[in-house]
Design a protein around this motif. Structure first.
Motif, PDB file in Angstrom:
ATOM      1  N   GLU A  40     -25.928  30.542  36.707  1.00 49.40           N
ATOM      2  CA  GLU A  40     -27.163  29.766  36.658  1.00 49.40           C
ATOM      3  C   GLU A  40     -28.356  30.673  36.861  1.00 49.40           C
ATOM      4  O   GLU A  40     -28.269  31.685  37.539  1.00 49.40           O
ATOM      5  N   ARG A  50     -28.145  27.594  32.539  1.00 49.79           N
ATOM      6  CA  ARG A  50     -27.396  28.816  32.239  1.00 49.79           C
ATOM      7  C   ARG A  50     -27.860  29.360  30.899  1.00 49.79           C
ATOM      8  O   ARG A  50     -28.209  28.598  30.003  1.00 49.79           O
ATOM      9  N   ILE A  51     -27.852  30.670  30.761  1.00 40.58           N
ATOM     10  CA  ILE A  51     -28.180  31.273  29.466  1.00 40.58           C
ATOM     11  C   ILE A  51     -26.921  31.230  28.611  1.00 40.58           C
ATOM     12  O   ILE A  51     -25.897  31.833  28.960  1.00 40.58           O
ATOM     13  N   ILE A  65     -31.319  28.677  26.768  1.00 42.85           N
ATOM     14  CA  ILE A  65     -30.921  28.198  28.089  1.00 42.85           C
ATOM     15  C   ILE A  65     -30.424  26.770  27.938  1.00 42.85           C
ATOM     16  O   ILE A  65     -31.098  25.936  27.308  1.00 42.85           O
ATOM     17  N   SER A  66     -29.243  26.484  28.497  1.00 40.58           N
ATOM     18  CA  SER A  66     -28.657  25.148  28.380  1.00 40.58           C
ATOM     19  C   SER A  66     -29.670  24.086  28.801  1.00 40.58           C
ATOM     20  O   SER A  66     -30.358  24.229  29.799  1.00 40.58           O
ATOM     21  N   ILE A  82     -37.884  34.657  35.459  1.00 41.52           N
ATOM     22  CA  ILE A  82     -36.551  34.067  35.544  1.00 41.52           C
ATOM     23  C   ILE A  82     -35.718  34.901  36.521  1.00 41.52           C
ATOM     24  O   ILE A  82     -35.803  36.133  36.533  1.00 41.52           O
TER      25      ILE A  82
END
Length: 172
Positions: A40, A50-51, A65-66, A82
């Motif tokens: 995360e 998450r990426i 990113i989700s 980030i």
């Protein structure tokens, strides 16, 4: 806050790329594909997911990113730093350090003179450079740029004692 909850900056998000939520990322690390290993990522203290994808476009990194699935959501993250939790960083071999671990160390030369404290580490391409700012105990009020060359210049690093020993003259 324990040290494993410390947030470590990965980079700065840029403008959106396309319509599906991708963002440019000014990544401070060396291998952008390692971003996929983090469970995360955070902005400030908030988890943003998450990426899921990393794409290199013309020497620029874009990330997906989700949950950031459109341009408007991506735009809301523009120009934000980030982070990841420190505990997510890969273990380093003995004698290796992340740049953030060096910040604040007192820099002392072989003659025992305190040159200052490490403010940050600059990547220059050829080798990293320590930005050493004067401290209360330093011998003068000069800022120094010292090459981060293990063995040649940097003789020892002791994180627990907050000290780095360098072979560097005080008049340089």
């Amino acid at each position: 806050m324990s040290s494993t909850d410390r947030k470590i900056i990965l980079g700065k998000l840029g403008k959106p790329h396309g319509l599906k939520g991708f963002l440019y990322l000014h990544y401070y690390g060396e291998n952008p594909s390692s971003l996929l290993d983090y469970i995360e990522v955070f902005i400030d203290e908030s988890s943003i997911g998450r990426i899921d994808k990393v794409i290199n476009l013309k020497n620029r990194v874009t990330v997906y990113i989700s949950g950031i699935d459109n341009r408007n959501k991506a735009e809301s993250l523009r120009d934000k730093d980030i982070y990841v939790n420190e505990k997510q960083l890969p273990q380093l071999d003995n004698g290796e350090f992340y740049h953030y671990q060096l910040e604040g160390l007192s820099v002392v030369n072989n003659e025992g003179e305190i040159l200052g404290c490490i403010d940050n580490v600059m990547g220059t391409g050829a080798n990293d450079v320590l930005v050493v700012k004067p401290s209360e105990k330093s011998l003068d009020d000069l800022e120094r740029l010292i090459p981060y060359l293990k063995d040649d210049v940097v003789k020892s690093i002791n994180i627990e004692e907050n000290i780095m020993i360098v072979e560097w003259p005080s008049d340089f």
